[in-house]
Design a protein around this motif. Sequence first.
Motif, PDB file in Angstrom:
ATOM      1  N   VAL A  62       0.842  -1.199   0.000  1.00  0.00           N
ATOM      2  CA  VAL A  62       0.000   0.000   0.000  1.00  0.00           C
ATOM      3  C   VAL A  62       0.880   1.253   0.000  1.00  0.00           C
ATOM      4  CG1 VAL A  62      -1.742   1.313   1.282  1.00  0.00           C
ATOM      5  CG2 VAL A  62      -1.895  -1.186   1.143  1.00  0.00           C
ATOM      6  N   LEU A  63       1.969   1.209   0.735  1.00  0.00           N
ATOM      7  CA  LEU A  63       2.895   2.339   0.754  1.00  0.00           C
ATOM      8  C   LEU A  63       3.500   2.574  -0.629  1.00  0.00           C
ATOM      9  CD1 LEU A  63       4.685   1.679   4.155  1.00  0.00           C
ATOM     10  CD2 LEU A  63       3.127   3.557   3.636  1.00  0.00           C
ATOM     11  N   GLU A  64       3.854   1.493  -1.318  1.00  0.00           N
ATOM     12  CA  GLU A  64       4.413   1.636  -2.657  1.00  0.00           C
ATOM     13  C   GLU A  64       3.370   2.200  -3.624  1.00  0.00           C
ATOM     14  OE1 GLU A  64       7.436  -0.866  -5.457  1.00  0.00           O
ATOM     15  OE2 GLU A  64       5.692  -1.969  -4.706  1.00  0.00           O
ATOM     16  N   ASP A  65       2.136   1.712  -3.532  1.00  0.00           N
ATOM     17  CA  ASP A  65       1.070   2.245  -4.380  1.00  0.00           C
ATOM     18  C   ASP A  65       0.822   3.718  -4.086  1.00  0.00           C
ATOM     19  OD1 ASP A  65       0.786  -0.253  -5.493  1.00  0.00           O
ATOM     20  OD2 ASP A  65      -0.931  -0.825  -4.236  1.00  0.00           O
ATOM     21  N   THR A  66       0.908   4.086  -2.810  1.00  0.00           N
ATOM     22  CA  THR A  66       0.723   5.488  -2.426  1.00  0.00           C
ATOM     23  C   THR A  66       1.820   6.364  -3.022  1.00  0.00           C
ATOM     24  OG1 THR A  66      -0.299   4.806  -0.332  1.00  0.00           O
ATOM     25  CG2 THR A  66       0.490   7.068  -0.473  1.00  0.00           C
ATOM     26  N   LEU A  67       3.047   5.875  -2.972  1.00  0.00           N
ATOM     27  CA  LEU A  67       4.160   6.629  -3.546  1.00  0.00           C
ATOM     28  C   LEU A  67       3.982   6.774  -5.051  1.00  0.00           C
ATOM     29  CD1 LEU A  67       6.875   8.054  -3.183  1.00  0.00           C
ATOM     30  CD2 LEU A  67       7.987   5.814  -3.385  1.00  0.00           C
ATOM     31  N   ASN A  68       3.560   5.723  -5.711  1.00  0.00           N
ATOM     32  CA  ASN A  68       3.298   5.815  -7.158  1.00  0.00           C
ATOM     33  C   ASN A  68       2.268   6.892  -7.458  1.00  0.00           C
ATOM     34  OD1 ASN A  68       5.068   3.685  -7.633  1.00  0.00           O
ATOM     35  ND2 ASN A  68       3.455   2.139  -7.650  1.00  0.00           N
ATOM     36  N   TYR A  69       1.233   6.943  -6.652  1.00  0.00           N
ATOM     37  CA  TYR A  69       0.183   7.946  -6.834  1.00  0.00           C
ATOM     38  C   TYR A  69       0.734   9.356  -6.626  1.00  0.00           C
ATOM     39  CZ  TYR A  69      -3.940  10.738  -5.653  1.00  0.00           C
ATOM     40  OH  TYR A  69      -4.889  11.729  -5.595  1.00  0.00           O
ATOM     41  N   LEU A  70       1.535   9.535  -5.579  1.00  0.00           N
ATOM     42  CA  LEU A  70       2.092  10.860  -5.289  1.00  0.00           C
ATOM     43  C   LEU A  70       3.013  11.342  -6.409  1.00  0.00           C
ATOM     44  CD1 LEU A  70       2.916  10.465  -1.489  1.00  0.00           C
ATOM     45  CD2 LEU A  70       1.045  11.784  -2.495  1.00  0.00           C
ATOM     46  N   LEU A  71       3.821  10.453  -6.932  1.00  0.00           N
ATOM     47  CA  LEU A  71       4.750  10.852  -7.979  1.00  0.00           C
ATOM     48  C   LEU A  71       4.035  11.120  -9.298  1.00  0.00           C
ATOM     49  CD1 LEU A  71       7.813   8.541  -7.225  1.00  0.00           C
ATOM     50  CD2 LEU A  71       7.401  10.910  -6.531  1.00  0.00           C
ATOM     51  N   THR A  72       2.849  10.577  -9.455  1.00  0.00           N
ATOM     52  CA  THR A  72       2.021  10.948 -10.608  1.00  0.00           C
ATOM     53  C   THR A  72       1.565  12.394 -10.482  1.00  0.00           C
ATOM     54  OG1 THR A  72       1.236   8.675 -10.883  1.00  0.00           O
ATOM     55  CG2 THR A  72      -0.074  10.411 -11.901  1.00  0.00           C
ATOM     56  N   ILE A  73       1.194  12.798  -9.261  1.00  0.00           N
ATOM     57  CA  ILE A  73       0.826  14.192  -9.011  1.00  0.00           C
ATOM     58  C   ILE A  73       2.030  15.104  -9.230  1.00  0.00           C
ATOM     59  CG2 ILE A  73       0.072  15.824  -7.225  1.00  0.00           C
ATOM     60  CD1 ILE A  73      -1.610  13.610  -6.027  1.00  0.00           C
ATOM     61  N   PHE A  74       3.198  14.613  -8.870  1.00  0.00           N
ATOM     62  CA  PHE A  74       4.424  15.417  -9.008  1.00  0.00           C
ATOM     63  C   PHE A  74       4.676  15.822 -10.457  1.00  0.00           C
ATOM     64  CE2 PHE A  74       9.248  15.651  -8.696  1.00  0.00           C
ATOM     65  CZ  PHE A  74       9.237  16.873  -8.035  1.00  0.00           C
ATOM     66  N   GLU A  75       4.228  15.006 -11.371  1.00  0.00           N
ATOM     67  CA  GLU A  75       4.425  15.293 -12.786  1.00  0.00           C
ATOM     68  C   GLU A  75       3.321  16.171 -13.366  1.00  0.00           C
ATOM     69  OE1 GLU A  75       4.684  11.484 -14.588  1.00  0.00           O
ATOM     70  OE2 GLU A  75       6.578  10.941 -13.624  1.00  0.00           O
ATOM     71  N   SER A  76       2.340  16.510 -12.543  1.00  0.00           N
ATOM     72  CA  SER A  76       1.201  17.294 -13.011  1.00  0.00           C
ATOM     73  C   SER A  76       1.588  18.743 -13.282  1.00  0.00           C
ATOM     74  CB  SER A  76       0.071  17.249 -11.974  1.00  0.00           C
ATOM     75  OG  SER A  76      -0.961  18.148 -12.307  1.00  0.00           O
ATOM     76  N   LYS A  77       0.934  19.347 -14.248  1.00  0.00           N
ATOM     77  CA  LYS A  77       1.159  20.751 -14.587  1.00  0.00           C
ATOM     78  C   LYS A  77      -0.059  21.607 -14.238  1.00  0.00           C
ATOM     79  CE  LYS A  77       5.027  19.654 -16.780  1.00  0.00           C
ATOM     80  NZ  LYS A  77       6.383  20.051 -16.323  1.00  0.00           N
ATOM     81  N   GLU A  78      -1.050  21.020 -13.599  1.00  0.00           N
ATOM     82  CA  GLU A  78      -2.311  21.718 -13.369  1.00  0.00           C
ATOM     83  C   GLU A  78      -2.253  22.696 -12.204  1.00  0.00           C
ATOM     84  OE1 GLU A  78      -5.435  18.919 -12.942  1.00  0.00           O
ATOM     85  OE2 GLU A  78      -5.040  17.893 -14.845  1.00  0.00           O
ATOM     86  N   HIS A  79      -1.270  22.548 -11.326  1.00  0.00           N
ATOM     87  CA  HIS A  79      -1.188  23.402 -10.140  1.00  0.00           C
ATOM     88  C   HIS A  79       0.221  23.984 -10.024  1.00  0.00           C
ATOM     89  CE1 HIS A  79      -5.073  21.887  -8.650  1.00  0.00           C
ATOM     90  NE2 HIS A  79      -4.659  20.689  -9.061  1.00  0.00           N
ATOM     91  N   PRO A  80       0.378  25.088  -9.288  1.00  0.00           N
ATOM     92  CA  PRO A  80       1.717  25.660  -9.070  1.00  0.00           C
ATOM     93  C   PRO A  80       2.638  24.626  -8.429  1.00  0.00           C
ATOM     94  CG  PRO A  80       0.014  27.179  -8.330  1.00  0.00           C
ATOM     95  CD  PRO A  80      -0.685  25.892  -8.641  1.00  0.00           C
TER      96      PRO A  80
END
Length: 407
Positions: A128-146
């Motif tokens: 679950v921790l690994e899946d959570t990290l995968n999710y967070l790093l997907t957000i890290f690549e986002s351009k929608e927010h500052p």
Amino acid sequence: MERWQPRHGRRGRGRGSYSSSSFSQSNDSGPSNPSNRVRKTTTNLSNSVINNKQDHNDAEILPNLIGTCPFMCPIEERTQRERLRDLAIFERLNGNPSKSSSTLAVKKFCRTISSKDLRDMDLRPLQVLEDTLNYLLTIFESKEHPFEAIHDFIFDRTRSIRQDLSMQNIITGDQAVSMYERIVKFHIISHYKLRINATANSNVSPMHHLNMEQLTKTLASLYHIYDTNHKSGNTYDTEGEFYSFYVLLHLGSDHQPTGESLSLWFRSLPYSIIKSKEMMFSRRLLRYFRFGNYKCFLHAIETEASCLQYYVIEPYINEIRALGLACLNHGGYKLNPYPLVDICKILLLEEFDVESFCKDCGLDTFSSDEGIKFMPTKQTSFCYPKGSQRYYQLVSKRLKKFYNEVP
């Protein structure tokens, strides 16, 4: 370092010492003095790596915990934060600040946790921790927010991931190593981007300071995990590069007092790490910097630095450029001014940036009748740039792709 390690191989977790005390203590002096800030963080990393046994406290009296929470955030925490409207923008369901879901909410970092109240259902298992990290790093690549908003969210939630790993004493295996390495990468990329943004936004400076602290702590934890896995005969091809980051964080004239600790740290490393390509590069770069060999320093970066190594080195490039400009100014002939086009090749600057950088260093330039720009030598007004500096990219075809790889 934000890690608890039990004695005799028993599982368990630390109290609040690895979170609140170490974090608050490191912030006592604040980020106002960059020199003190970097010296302290690098010194703390040295001490935490060499003296990690000091962190092994209270192991005998702590519970044996194995996480059972199947979600990125425990249900009780999510419900409470919904009620308190304590949801980050990334956690809000349809933008509602008081509503989230199991696919959006991510467990927050908690500085003070009582072991009496902690339950297995409050901790997330490794997968679950690994899946959570995968999710967070997907957000890290986002351009929608500052970027600052994205960084602030992931900064806190990755600390929570490390906290859950520490509480369960998960320090062996490829998954644990990979997760810590990816969190280090997050902090390094943020280190680079926050510095660039800090030149235009003074509010970013404290974030940069805190990110540096967590980078050093995560590296220290990663090195401990490497050591633990070595005892089982496991080694990783990435070790050379991740160990090299520690050396590169010691660059700079204001880091000289940490030299002795760095020497001791070298002695503790396996021979294979010392002789790795990445470590040899970082040690050579350290020598170039401290001896003031600006030409070899810039050339080595341009030809050998990896993407992440460049992100760590970048804050020191202007410092070595200023040294090079000082040498050109003081070592030249007064009747033979330096063409700016030659300076840009020596310092790996864009032509349109050379004049601006000269002004940052207190040096004047002039244009000839033919429109060619020069820098007079033997000027007495030279000074090293202070305060917020403009960001100047290193001119390199090889490194150019790194600039575009930053999320």
